[in-house]
Design a protein around this motif. Structure first.
Motif, PDB file in Angstrom:
ATOM      1  N   ILE A 206       0.868  -1.170   0.000  1.00 63.53           N
ATOM      2  CA  ILE A 206       0.000   0.000   0.000  1.00 63.53           C
ATOM      3  C   ILE A 206       0.901   1.216   0.000  1.00 63.53           C
ATOM      4  O   ILE A 206       1.752   1.367   0.852  1.00 63.53           O
ATOM      5  CB  ILE A 206      -0.908   0.023   1.248  1.00 63.53           C
ATOM      6  CG1 ILE A 206      -1.828  -1.184   1.235  1.00 63.53           C
ATOM      7  CG2 ILE A 206      -1.692   1.317   1.294  1.00 63.53           C
ATOM      8  CD1 ILE A 206      -2.671  -1.294   2.478  1.00 63.53           C
ATOM      9  N   ARG A 207       0.721   2.069  -0.958  1.00 58.88           N
ATOM     10  CA  ARG A 207       1.538   3.286  -1.024  1.00 58.88           C
ATOM     11  C   ARG A 207       0.824   4.384  -0.251  1.00 58.88           C
ATOM     12  O   ARG A 207      -0.336   4.636  -0.466  1.00 58.88           O
ATOM     13  CB  ARG A 207       1.744   3.686  -2.467  1.00 58.88           C
ATOM     14  CG  ARG A 207       2.560   2.655  -3.215  1.00 58.88           C
ATOM     15  CD  ARG A 207       2.829   3.115  -4.588  1.00 58.88           C
ATOM     16  NE  ARG A 207       3.648   4.294  -4.587  1.00 58.88           N
ATOM     17  CZ  ARG A 207       4.947   4.296  -4.834  1.00 58.88           C
ATOM     18  NH1 ARG A 207       5.551   3.185  -5.087  1.00 58.88           N
ATOM     19  NH2 ARG A 207       5.622   5.423  -4.836  1.00 58.88           N
ATOM     20  N   LEU A 208       1.543   5.049   0.624  1.00 59.30           N
ATOM     21  CA  LEU A 208       0.998   6.155   1.396  1.00 59.30           C
ATOM     22  C   LEU A 208       1.208   7.417   0.602  1.00 59.30           C
ATOM     23  O   LEU A 208       2.314   7.790   0.305  1.00 59.30           O
ATOM     24  CB  LEU A 208       1.706   6.323   2.737  1.00 59.30           C
ATOM     25  CG  LEU A 208       1.352   5.356   3.811  1.00 59.30           C
ATOM     26  CD1 LEU A 208       2.023   5.769   5.109  1.00 59.30           C
ATOM     27  CD2 LEU A 208      -0.117   5.265   4.039  1.00 59.30           C
ATOM     28  N   THR A 209       0.153   8.073   0.293  1.00 55.20           N
ATOM     29  CA  THR A 209       0.238   9.293  -0.482  1.00 55.20           C
ATOM     30  C   THR A 209      -0.190  10.444   0.394  1.00 55.20           C
ATOM     31  O   THR A 209      -1.331  10.553   0.735  1.00 55.20           O
ATOM     32  CB  THR A 209      -0.687   9.192  -1.697  1.00 55.20           C
ATOM     33  OG1 THR A 209      -0.368   8.016  -2.407  1.00 55.20           O
ATOM     34  CG2 THR A 209      -0.541  10.385  -2.585  1.00 55.20           C
TER      35      THR A 209
ATOM     36  N   GLU B  82      -5.755  -0.121   6.285  1.00 61.19           N
ATOM     37  CA  GLU B  82      -4.648  -1.021   6.558  1.00 61.19           C
ATOM     38  C   GLU B  82      -4.713  -2.210   5.626  1.00 61.19           C
ATOM     39  O   GLU B  82      -5.791  -2.643   5.220  1.00 61.19           O
ATOM     40  CB  GLU B  82      -4.697  -1.520   8.005  1.00 61.19           C
ATOM     41  CG  GLU B  82      -4.458  -0.430   9.028  1.00 61.19           C
ATOM     42  CD  GLU B  82      -4.463  -0.963  10.437  1.00 61.19           C
ATOM     43  OE1 GLU B  82      -5.567  -1.111  10.987  1.00 61.19           O
ATOM     44  OE2 GLU B  82      -3.368  -1.231  10.966  1.00 61.19           O
TER      45      GLU B  82
ATOM     46  N   GLY C  76       1.105  -2.687   5.152  1.00 60.39           N
ATOM     47  CA  GLY C  76       0.999  -1.267   4.855  1.00 60.39           C
ATOM     48  C   GLY C  76      -0.132  -0.567   5.582  1.00 60.39           C
ATOM     49  O   GLY C  76      -1.019  -1.193   6.150  1.00 60.39           O
TER      50      GLY C  76
ATOM     51  N   PHE D 120      -2.479   3.375   5.282  1.00 60.57           N
ATOM     52  CA  PHE D 120      -2.820   4.525   4.456  1.00 60.57           C
ATOM     53  C   PHE D 120      -3.587   5.525   5.322  1.00 60.57           C
ATOM     54  O   PHE D 120      -4.592   5.171   5.933  1.00 60.57           O
ATOM     55  CB  PHE D 120      -3.697   4.054   3.287  1.00 60.57           C
ATOM     56  CG  PHE D 120      -4.119   5.141   2.363  1.00 60.57           C
ATOM     57  CD1 PHE D 120      -3.249   5.629   1.405  1.00 60.57           C
ATOM     58  CD2 PHE D 120      -5.392   5.669   2.436  1.00 60.57           C
ATOM     59  CE1 PHE D 120      -3.642   6.631   0.534  1.00 60.57           C
ATOM     60  CE2 PHE D 120      -5.796   6.666   1.570  1.00 60.57           C
ATOM     61  CZ  PHE D 120      -4.928   7.147   0.621  1.00 60.57           C
TER      62      PHE D 120
ATOM     63  N   GLU E  35      -2.495  12.630   1.666  1.00 57.57           N
ATOM     64  CA  GLU E  35      -2.519  11.173   1.776  1.00 57.57           C
ATOM     65  C   GLU E  35      -1.106  10.691   2.088  1.00 57.57           C
ATOM     66  O   GLU E  35      -0.140  11.143   1.472  1.00 57.57           O
ATOM     67  CB  GLU E  35      -2.989  10.547   0.466  1.00 57.57           C
ATOM     68  CG  GLU E  35      -4.400  10.935   0.111  1.00 57.57           C
ATOM     69  CD  GLU E  35      -4.809  10.483  -1.278  1.00 57.57           C
ATOM     70  OE1 GLU E  35      -3.948   9.913  -2.011  1.00 57.57           O
ATOM     71  OE2 GLU E  35      -5.968  10.694  -1.646  1.00 57.57           O
TER      72      GLU E  35
ATOM     73  N   SER F 238       1.014   7.109   2.601  1.00 57.21           N
ATOM     74  CA  SER F 238       1.056   5.650   2.502  1.00 57.21           C
ATOM     75  C   SER F 238       2.384   5.182   3.073  1.00 57.21           C
ATOM     76  O   SER F 238       3.425   5.756   2.776  1.00 57.21           O
ATOM     77  CB  SER F 238       0.970   5.217   1.040  1.00 57.21           C
ATOM     78  OG  SER F 238      -0.213   5.678   0.453  1.00 57.21           O
TER      79      SER F 238
ATOM     80  N   TYR G 178       4.562   1.493   3.750  1.00 53.50           N
ATOM     81  CA  TYR G 178       4.557   0.055   3.524  1.00 53.50           C
ATOM     82  C   TYR G 178       5.952  -0.512   3.767  1.00 53.50           C
ATOM     83  O   TYR G 178       6.948   0.178   3.615  1.00 53.50           O
ATOM     84  CB  TYR G 178       4.072  -0.285   2.103  1.00 53.50           C
ATOM     85  CG  TYR G 178       4.901   0.334   1.010  1.00 53.50           C
ATOM     86  CD1 TYR G 178       5.946  -0.375   0.418  1.00 53.50           C
ATOM     87  CD2 TYR G 178       4.657   1.628   0.563  1.00 53.50           C
ATOM     88  CE1 TYR G 178       6.716   0.194  -0.574  1.00 53.50           C
ATOM     89  CE2 TYR G 178       5.421   2.201  -0.438  1.00 53.50           C
ATOM     90  CZ  TYR G 178       6.448   1.477  -1.005  1.00 53.50           C
ATOM     91  OH  TYR G 178       7.212   2.032  -1.987  1.00 53.50           O
TER      92      TYR G 178
END
Length: 118
Positions: free
Chosen positions: A4-7, A82, A86, A88, A99, A101, A103
């Motif tokens: 999961i990418r945290l942005t 979650e 990862g 978010f 955002e 992310s 991971y």
């Protein structure tokens, strides 16, 4: 998807970078003034509205750091997602959405954090 990418959707980051000892700045430094970067962060990528770094901190510590630091900076915590390896986070302030992310990196020894602002 296990990653999961945290942005971090926000336009405010350099002040936290400077206070954390990180010497590089993401694009649009004036916009990132209120976005914290964890101490010990190592920049991976940076462009307009986006910043990615690696850190040796576990996901719960990253989650706690951003919820506390962004609240102090006037951001409203909107929620958490979650997944396997990862997390978010979503915050807002005024008309901005941030955002984040985070991971576990492929090496399983570090964590990647991606911050984007919209």
């Amino acid at each position: 998807m296990s990653v999961i990418r945290l942005t971090l959707v926000s336009i405010l980051l350099p002040s936290l970078m400077l206070s954390s000892g990180c010497t590089t700045s993401p694009a649009e430094p004036a916009v990132w003034q209120d976005i914290p970067i964890m101490p010990g962060a190592v920049e991976i990528a940076s462009e307009t509205g986006f910043y990615e770094y690696e850190i040796g901190a576990p996901l719960p510590e990253i989650h706690r750091f951003y919820v506390e630091q962004l609240e102090e900076a006037g951001w409203t915590y909107l929620g958490l997602g979650e997944g396997v390896g990862g997390v978010f986070l979503v915050h807002s302030r005024d008309s901005l959405h941030l955002e984040i992310s985070a991971y576990t990196a492929i090496d399983l020894e570090s964590t990647r954090v991606v911050i984007s602002l919209r």
